[in-house]
Design an enzyme around this catalytic site. Sequence first.
Site, short mmCIF file in Angstrom:
data_model
loop_
_atom_site.label_atom_id
_atom_site.label_comp_id
_atom_site.label_asym_id
_atom_site.label_seq_id
_atom_site.Cartn_x
_atom_site.Cartn_y
_atom_site.Cartn_z
N ASN A 167 -6.77 -1.74 -13.86
CA ASN A 167 -5.89 -0.60 -13.60
C ASN A 167 -4.83 -0.94 -12.56
O ASN A 167 -3.64 -0.65 -12.74
CB ASN A 167 -6.70 0.60 -13.08
CG ASN A 167 -7.50 1.29 -14.17
OD1 ASN A 167 -7.36 0.99 -15.35
ND2 ASN A 167 -8.36 2.22 -13.76
N THR A 177 -6.55 7.92 1.58
CA THR A 177 -5.87 8.80 0.63
C THR A 177 -6.56 10.16 0.63
O THR A 177 -7.79 10.25 0.72
CB THR A 177 -5.84 8.22 -0.80
OG1 THR A 177 -7.18 8.08 -1.29
CG2 THR A 177 -5.14 6.86 -0.81
N LEU A 178 -5.75 11.22 0.54
CA LEU A 178 -6.25 12.58 0.72
C LEU A 178 -5.87 13.47 -0.45
O LEU A 178 -5.56 14.65 -0.29
CB LEU A 178 -5.71 13.15 2.04
CG LEU A 178 -6.09 12.35 3.31
CD1 LEU A 178 -5.23 12.78 4.49
CD2 LEU A 178 -7.57 12.55 3.63
N ASP A 226 -6.14 3.97 -7.87
CA ASP A 226 -5.78 2.61 -8.28
C ASP A 226 -4.26 2.44 -8.29
O ASP A 226 -3.73 1.42 -7.85
CB ASP A 226 -6.35 2.29 -9.67
CG ASP A 226 -7.86 2.36 -9.71
OD1 ASP A 226 -8.50 2.16 -8.66
OD2 ASP A 226 -8.41 2.63 -10.80
N ALA A 261 0.92 9.53 -11.28
CA ALA A 261 -0.22 9.15 -12.12
C ALA A 261 -1.12 10.35 -12.45
O ALA A 261 -1.83 10.31 -13.46
CB ALA A 261 -1.04 8.05 -11.45
N SER A 291 -1.19 6.70 -17.78
CA SER A 291 -0.48 7.67 -16.94
C SER A 291 0.33 6.99 -15.83
O SER A 291 1.00 7.68 -15.06
CB SER A 291 -1.48 8.64 -16.30
OG SER A 291 -2.22 7.99 -15.27
P1 ADP Z 1 -8.93 8.70 -5.57
O1 ADP Z 1 -8.28 8.75 -6.92
O2 ADP Z 1 -9.38 7.34 -5.18
O3 ADP Z 1 -9.99 9.75 -5.35
P2 ADP Z 1 -7.03 10.39 -4.14
O4 ADP Z 1 -7.58 11.56 -4.89
O5 ADP Z 1 -6.97 10.49 -2.66
O6 ADP Z 1 -7.78 9.02 -4.51
O7 ADP Z 1 -5.56 10.13 -4.73
C1 ADP Z 1 -4.79 8.99 -4.44
C2 ADP Z 1 -3.34 9.39 -4.34
O8 ADP Z 1 -2.91 10.00 -5.55
C3 ADP Z 1 -3.05 10.41 -3.25
O9 ADP Z 1 -2.77 9.78 -2.01
C4 ADP Z 1 -1.81 11.11 -3.79
O10 ADP Z 1 -0.64 10.34 -3.56
C5 ADP Z 1 -2.06 11.10 -5.29
N1 ADP Z 1 -2.71 12.36 -5.72
C6 ADP Z 1 -4.01 12.55 -6.05
N2 ADP Z 1 -4.24 13.83 -6.41
C7 ADP Z 1 -3.05 14.47 -6.29
C8 ADP Z 1 -2.60 15.81 -6.52
N3 ADP Z 1 -3.44 16.78 -6.95
N4 ADP Z 1 -1.30 16.10 -6.28
C9 ADP Z 1 -0.43 15.15 -5.87
N5 ADP Z 1 -0.80 13.87 -5.64
C10 ADP Z 1 -2.07 13.54 -5.85
#
Ligand code: ADP
Length: 301
Positions: free
Chosen positions: A45, A218-219, A252, A282, A291
């Site tokens: 990925n 990441t949040l 990823d 994505a 995506s």
């Molecule tokens: P993971 O996929 O590892 O759980 P995250 O959910 O923190 O990681 O997402 C990684 C990044 O993808 C975030 O820092 C943000 O840039 C983007 N992202 C994830 N979910 C959203 C969302 N609902 N809206 C906007 N950006 C998002």
Amino acid sequence: MQHHDLLVVGSANADLVIGVERRPAPGETVLGSDLAVHPGGKGANQAVAAARLGARTALLARVGDDAHGRLLLESQRAAGVDTDGILVGGAPTGVALITVDPSGDNSIVVSPGANARLTPEDIRAARDLLGAARVVSVQLEIPLETVAEVVRTLPAGTRLVLNPSPPAPLPAQVLAACDPLVVNEHEARFMLGGSAGQDPQDWARGLLRLGPRSVVITLGAAGALVADDRTDTCARVPSPRVDAVDTTGAGDAFTAALGWRLSLGDDLTTAAGFAVRVGAAAVTGKGAQQSFPTIEELGAA
Ligand code: ADP
């Protein structure tokens, strides 16, 4: 040897997805939807995400000498990834068996297959490939001893980006090489053990104390937090607001984009500012690799 902005060392899986009304109980059989087969795995990925953005990207991974392996190789090539580092054989290609119920919840069984046979010896044999990249990105869907060998083999001046997923305790030498350690909330809590608390800034401080050179958390929709004591940085990086359709692969895409921008010389905050846009893009499309945005799509987003 061709030079790369980003070398990803990691997993390549075939994701086999079936929709079900409900999951079978032990001994029971249920009928599901038609099977969908997608290229996946965190390593594959990330490589696709970076290459679609225009990064000169290579993948060091192992797949089986089988149809799933050919699917992985083909999807990497189609995205523009240099596949010379993809090793073939030794075990069947890694597979994730995924059932999705009507609420969207996934149940997943992973067979690591060839990913578990990517050995420290394979890393030593790929020394030239490691030496030809500015940034090397690894995750934990390959053996930990292989990750440790990447750290030992890395030439001085090559930057390591590590996402500890699935989370596992890391040796001190591996942690000390991370620049940055990239974690989501779940991985941050795992690494901090019981001492996590609620404030991401505290997580960042706690994670830095474990020894990485820098940290990115990441949040989700809230974006990311970057921290680096060397530059006195602890900064929030907001994500663009988007309508989230499917968050699979967002982390990823984020990590690949971050690694690429670091390879071009961006500072950590600037690179994360780019990566949150890629992560947000994505989540607006279904699936993982399909995506991931191209640089043109990102501009329009
Ligand atoms: P993971 O996929 O590892 O759980 P995250 O959910 O923190 O990681 O997402 C990684 C990044 O993808 C975030 O820092 C943000 O840039 C983007 N992202 C994830 N979910 C959203 C969302 N609902 N809206 C906007 N950006 C998002």
